[in-house]
Design an enzyme around this catalytic site. Structure first.
Site: not given
Ligand code: C5P
Length: 421
Positions: A228, A292, A296, A306, A323-324, A343, A357, A361
């Protein structure tokens, strides 16, 4: 009558670009009734002329150690003692090193060794020179010797870098001179020097802060990846601000094209899973800030070779959820940092999404930014954010990312202090 009336300042100008500010300093001192006896090192003359300095001082510039005429009129010992205060502005790393080790190989360093008066220095140098252990050692030695410091300040350098090393502004140096002459020695400590008894420690001293920054790269095959537009500017600025506030900072960064911030330990990673592992290894911490832009999704099975055009149509990429990291770190438990900040980059229904969020979270604060078309947030130098907590919505104006970083750290300090430890 001012506090500087009839005071005699021996002003040593050493060789740095901040020498031009010494000219203004002379003007300000004379406006307040002080007389200025200027001394220049050879390096100083590469930046400003003796004529400019002597014109503003209304006095002859001294620059030679073995000058027959000067020695006949006033020897260097007398020159160093006739002053009420010796001031070095700008003071380079070199002159501080000479002073700290008692070297006397030109007029300026000889005067500094011969004087029986207090000395006030206003350092000015590149931030890496200032932060170098050798300079910090010299500064600690000089402080122990009773030398007073004014600055340096944090700011943009002539060389394009940003950090501690800018000479204090002339009016701040005038204030420090007045304080030194009236016996007030509680001048601000220079950046990076441990607090002396009776002075305040930096607000995050003894605290550990973990920050994620930049994008993640999720490989498709050995040459392609999903990514991104995150530049890492905001996350890196936050890590730098936390370090300036005295914290031990671990920055877990995806691939970025910007330099590592000063005073921060950087763990470079590529994928979301690597980022999570590096963050978990960096815990426990007092504060976790997830700046960061983590992908997703990742490609479920990274191709080992390749991918080729086969003529049989485009390949189908199957994705799996990453993983989140923010949600994982926010989970209640002994290792949860006291403050967890995430963020949210949104393009519509900003506040609703940010509040959702925050709850989903489990973090303490969401820094919401609008990344809709025309906002220039990704990759730009400015950002417009709103802080969202369970009970507050605090909009900030559009600011530089470095300013946002400073303010965010300032906002978090009292919240951290309010938490039971
Ligand atoms: O769910 P979303 O990507 O919009 O959430 C953004 C926040 O979650 C940011 O702080 C980002 O660093 C964190 N994030 C994370 N791990 C992920 C996705 C997002 O820590 N896999």
């Amino acid at each position: 009558m001012t506090s500087l009336s009839n005071k005699r300042i021996l002003l040593i100008v050493s060789g740095g670009i901040a020498a031009y500010k010494a000219l203004d300093l002379v003007r300000r001192l004379r406006e307040r009734g002080a007389s200025v006896v200027p001394v220049m090192t050879a390096g100083a003359k590469a930046f400003i002329t003796p004529l400019a300095l002597s014109s503003l001082a209304g006095a002859k510039v001294h620059d030679e150690l073995f000058s027959l005429t000067d020695e006949a009129e006033m020897g260097h010992i007398e020159l160093s003692r006739a002053a009420d205060l010796v001031v070095i502005a700008p003071a380079t790393a070199n002159i501080l090193a000479k002073m700290a080790s008692g070297l006397a190989d030109d007029l300026a360093s000889t005067l500094l060794l011969a004087t029986d008066k207090r000395t006030l220095v206003a350092p000015a140098m590149n931030l890496r020179m200032w932060l170098h252990p050798a300079t910090q050692r010299n500064v600690a030695t000089l402080r122990a010797d009773g030398v007073l410091f004014c600055g340096p300040e944090d700011g943009a350098m002539a060389c394009g870098e940003f950090g501690p090393g800018r000479m204090s502004e002339p009016l701040a140096i005038v204030d420090a001179i007045e304080a030194a002459l009236t016996g007030d020695t509680t001048l601000p400590l220079p950046v990076g020097i441990a607090a002396a008894p009776g002075t305040k420690a930096p607000p995050l001293a003894g605290r550990r802060v973990v920050v994620t920054s930049g994008p993640t790269h999720e490989p498709i095959d050995p040459v392609r990846f999903i990514a991104n537009r995150s530049s890492g500017k905001q996350g890196h600025a936050i890590a730098a601000a936390a370090a300036r506030a005295g914290a031990e900072v671990i920055l877990v960064s995806g691939p970025v094209a910007i330099p590592n911030p000063q005073g921060v330990t950087v763990h470079p990673v590529e994928t979301a899973r690597e980022m999570l592992a590096a963050v978990e290894a960096a815990l426990p911490a007092d504060i976790f800030i997830a700046a960061a832009a983590v992908a997703d999704w990742r490609v479920s099975e990274e191709a080992t070779e390749k991918l080729k055009k086969t003529g049989g149509g485009a390949p189908v990429l199957t994705l799996s959820e990453n993983p989140d990291i923010l949600a994982t770190v926010s989970r209640p438990g002994a290792r949860r940092p006291a403050l967890v900040v995430g963020f949210a980059a949104e393009t519509e229904h900003l506040l609703d999404h940010a509040r959702a969020k925050l709850a989903r979270k489990g973090c303490d604060m969401i820094v919401l930014n609008d990344v809709g078309t025309g906002t220039d947030t990704f990759g730009g130098d400015t950002n417009e954010v709103t802080l969202v907590t369970a009970s507050e919505t605090i909009p900030w104006p559009r600011l530089d990312k470095t300013e946002i970083a400073e303010r965010l750290i300032e906002t978090l300090v009292p919240r951290l202090e309010a938490k039971p430890s």
